[in-house]
Scaffold this motif. Sequence first.
Motif, short mmCIF file in Angstrom:
data_model
loop_
_atom_site.label_atom_id
_atom_site.label_comp_id
_atom_site.label_asym_id
_atom_site.label_seq_id
_atom_site.Cartn_x
_atom_site.Cartn_y
_atom_site.Cartn_z
N LEU A 1 13.11 2.30 -5.16
CA LEU A 1 12.57 1.42 -4.12
C LEU A 1 12.36 0.03 -4.72
O LEU A 1 11.84 -0.10 -5.82
CB LEU A 1 11.24 1.96 -3.61
CG LEU A 1 11.28 3.33 -2.95
CD1 LEU A 1 9.89 3.75 -2.54
CD2 LEU A 1 12.21 3.33 -1.76
N ASP A 2 12.78 -0.96 -4.00
CA ASP A 2 12.58 -2.34 -4.42
C ASP A 2 12.08 -3.14 -3.21
O ASP A 2 12.79 -3.98 -2.67
CB ASP A 2 13.88 -2.93 -4.96
CG ASP A 2 13.68 -4.29 -5.60
OD1 ASP A 2 12.52 -4.62 -5.94
OD2 ASP A 2 14.67 -5.03 -5.76
N PRO A 3 10.84 -2.87 -2.77
CA PRO A 3 10.33 -3.53 -1.56
C PRO A 3 9.95 -4.98 -1.82
O PRO A 3 9.57 -5.35 -2.94
CB PRO A 3 9.10 -2.70 -1.21
CG PRO A 3 8.62 -2.18 -2.52
CD PRO A 3 9.86 -1.95 -3.33
N ASN A 4 10.04 -5.78 -0.77
CA ASN A 4 9.53 -7.15 -0.88
C ASN A 4 8.01 -7.10 -0.70
O ASN A 4 7.42 -6.03 -0.55
CB ASN A 4 10.22 -8.09 0.11
CG ASN A 4 10.00 -7.68 1.54
OD1 ASN A 4 8.98 -7.08 1.87
ND2 ASN A 4 10.95 -8.00 2.41
N THR A 5 7.36 -8.24 -0.69
CA THR A 5 5.90 -8.28 -0.67
C THR A 5 5.31 -7.63 0.58
O THR A 5 4.37 -6.83 0.48
CB THR A 5 5.42 -9.75 -0.76
OG1 THR A 5 6.02 -10.33 -1.92
CG2 THR A 5 3.93 -9.81 -0.90
N SER A 6 5.85 -7.94 1.74
CA SER A 6 5.29 -7.36 2.97
C SER A 6 5.59 -5.86 3.06
O SER A 6 4.76 -5.08 3.54
CB SER A 6 5.82 -8.09 4.20
OG SER A 6 7.22 -7.93 4.31
N ALA B 1 3.14 -4.00 0.81
CA ALA B 1 1.81 -3.88 1.42
C ALA B 1 1.80 -2.76 2.46
O ALA B 1 0.85 -1.97 2.53
CB ALA B 1 1.40 -5.20 2.05
N ALA B 2 2.85 -2.68 3.27
CA ALA B 2 2.93 -1.62 4.28
C ALA B 2 3.05 -0.24 3.62
O ALA B 2 2.44 0.73 4.08
CB ALA B 2 4.13 -1.87 5.19
N LEU B 3 3.80 -0.16 2.55
CA LEU B 3 3.97 1.10 1.83
C LEU B 3 2.65 1.56 1.22
O LEU B 3 2.27 2.73 1.32
CB LEU B 3 5.02 0.93 0.75
CG LEU B 3 5.57 2.16 0.06
CD1 LEU B 3 6.21 3.11 1.06
CD2 LEU B 3 6.58 1.76 -1.00
N ARG B 4 1.92 0.64 0.61
CA ARG B 4 0.62 0.97 0.03
C ARG B 4 -0.37 1.39 1.12
O ARG B 4 -1.15 2.33 0.93
CB ARG B 4 0.07 -0.20 -0.76
CG ARG B 4 0.78 -0.44 -2.06
CD ARG B 4 0.15 -1.61 -2.82
NE ARG B 4 0.89 -1.91 -4.01
CZ ARG B 4 0.70 -1.31 -5.18
NH1 ARG B 4 -0.21 -0.36 -5.29
NH2 ARG B 4 1.42 -1.64 -6.23
N SER B 5 -0.33 0.72 2.26
CA SER B 5 -1.21 1.07 3.36
C SER B 5 -0.91 2.48 3.87
O SER B 5 -1.82 3.28 4.12
CB SER B 5 -1.05 0.06 4.49
OG SER B 5 -1.80 0.44 5.61
#
Length: 52
Positions: A19-24, A27-31
């Motif tokens: 996984l290489d998510p951008n910043t937003s 944040a959604a993944l952590r939430s």
Amino acid sequence: MKRFRPQPGFVVQAYRFALDPNTSQEAALRSHCGAARAAYNWAVGWVSASWW
């Protein structure tokens, strides 16, 4: 620990994705992960309280 052995004739495949998510997205993944953990902890607490 018992070792997993598939039934004869079955094929077992595993996939691993990086996984290489951008910043937003991060944040959604952590939430989402936090909410899933909170729901699991609530369910464990509820079952434990009901059990005793």
